[in-house]
Design an enzyme around this catalytic site. Structure first.
Site, PDB file in Angstrom:
ATOM      1  N   SER A  70     -48.838  60.979 -54.637  1.00 25.37           N
ATOM      2  CA  SER A  70     -47.383  60.818 -54.531  1.00 25.37           C
ATOM      3  C   SER A  70     -46.843  61.358 -53.209  1.00 25.37           C
ATOM      4  O   SER A  70     -47.486  62.166 -52.535  1.00 25.37           O
ATOM      5  CB  SER A  70     -46.688  61.547 -55.685  1.00 25.37           C
ATOM      6  OG  SER A  70     -47.170  61.092 -56.913  1.00 25.37           O
ATOM      7  N   GLN A  71     -45.622  60.942 -52.919  1.00 24.07           N
ATOM      8  CA  GLN A  71     -44.914  61.428 -51.725  1.00 24.07           C
ATOM      9  C   GLN A  71     -44.723  62.953 -51.845  1.00 24.07           C
ATOM     10  O   GLN A  71     -44.354  63.448 -52.919  1.00 24.07           O
ATOM     11  CB  GLN A  71     -43.553  60.725 -51.695  1.00 24.07           C
ATOM     12  CG  GLN A  71     -42.724  61.020 -50.495  1.00 24.07           C
ATOM     13  CD  GLN A  71     -41.282  60.563 -50.691  1.00 24.07           C
ATOM     14  OE1 GLN A  71     -40.900  60.079 -51.750  1.00 24.07           O
ATOM     15  NE2 GLN A  71     -40.494  60.734 -49.662  1.00 24.07           N
TER      16      GLN A  71
END
Ligand code: SAH
Length: 222
Positions: A70-71
Site C-alpha cells: 500500500s501507499q
C-alpha cells in the site's frame, strides 16, 4: 540502506496528507510513536530489487502475484487509526510484503498475520526474521476465518477489500477493540471503515475515506 533524508522527506509528505485529509479521516496528526516506528522500518527491504529505488516515494507498488504494497500514507494512517498500545495483540489479514506487519510489530506485543498466497507468506516471514522482528508470526491461510487460536485481538487490520466484514473477524475482536477494513466491490467504490466493538459487544462503524485495495480472495468466493 534507508537514507535519513529520503525517509524524512517521505514522512513530511505523509504528515501533510494526513493534515489535508483530517476532516474525512478524523485523524489530525500522526502520534510520535507511529512516526518513530515508521522511521525505523526500511520499506525498501519489502520490495523486489528493481523497485527499491522507489521505496520512499508516497505510492503503492507491485510486489508480484498481482498484489501491491500500500501507499505509505495509507499504511501510516491505518496504523494510527488502530490506536495500538504496547501490550496489544493484533491480527492482520493480508500480509503481502510484510511491511505493515513489521510496522505493527514495532508498536505492539504480538502480531499474527495471515496471507493466502503461500509464496508471499514465505517471503514475508523470511524478511521479518531477517529484520529481527520475532514478535510477528506469519501463516499461510485464508483470513476469512481469522486466527481462532490467538483470539481475541485488541485490533484487526484487513489490507484487502471485502464485500462485507467476515463474521469470524467480528467475533475475534475484543470488546474495546478496533478493526480497519476496506469494504466494497473489486473495482472502484471501496471505502475504508473503522469498526469498534464496545464493552457490551456492540459494533459501531465509521467511514474513513475512499480507497483502492486489491480484493480479499478465498472465503465464499473460492
Ligand atoms: N499489508 C500488505 C499489503 C497487502 S496487499 C503489505 O504491507 O505489503 C493484500 C494482500 O492480501 C495480498 O498479498 C493478498 O494475497 C492477500 N489476501 C487476499 N485475500 C486474502 C485472504 N482471504 N486471506 C489472507 N490474505 C489475503
Amino acid at each position: 540502506m534507508t537514507s535519513t533524508a529520503e525517509m524524512q522527506f517521505l514522512l513530511g509528505e505523509i504528515c501533510a496528507e494526513v493534515r489535508e485529509t483530517r476532516e474525512h479521516t478524523g485523524c489530525a496528526k500522526l502520534s510520535q510513536r507511529v512516526l518513530e516506528a515508521f522511521a525505523a522500518v526500511p520499506r525498501h527491504a519489502f520490495l523486489p530489487e528493481a523497485l527499491r529505488p522507489a521505496a520512499y516515494i508516497n505510492r503503492p507498488l507491485p510486489i508480484g502475484h498481482e498484489q501491491t504494497i500500500s501507499q505509505p500514507y495509507i499504511v501510516a494512517l491505518m496504523t494510527e487509526l488502530l490506536e495500538t498500545e504496547a501490550e496489544d495483540v493484533v491480527l492482520e489479514v493480508g500480509t503481502g510484503s510484510g511491511y505493515q506487519a513489521a510496522l505493527l510489530g514495532r508498536l505492539v506485543r504480538q502480531v499474527y498475520t495471515l496471507e493466502i498466497i503461500a509464496a508471499l507468506a514465505w517471503q514475508a516471514s523470511g524478511r521479518l526474521r531477517d529484520l529481527g522482528l520475532g514478535n510477528v508470526e506469519v501463516r499461510q491461510g485464508d483470513g476469512h476465518g481469522g486466527w481462532p487460536e490467538h483470539a481475541p485481538f485488541d485490533a484487526i487490520i484487513v489490507t484487502a477489500a471485502a464485500p462485507a466484514v467476515p463474521p469470524a473477524l467480528i467475533e475475534q475482536l475484543k470488546p474495546g477493540g478496533r478493526m480497519l477494513i476496506p469494504l466494497g466491490p473489486r473495482h472502484g467504490g471501496q471505502e475504508l471503515q473503522l469498526l469498534r466493538k464496545d464493552a457490551l459487544g456492540r459494533i459501531s462503524r465509521k467511514v474513513v475515506l475512499p480507497v483502492v485495495f486489491v480484493p480479499l480472495t478465498g472465503g465464499a468466493q473460492s
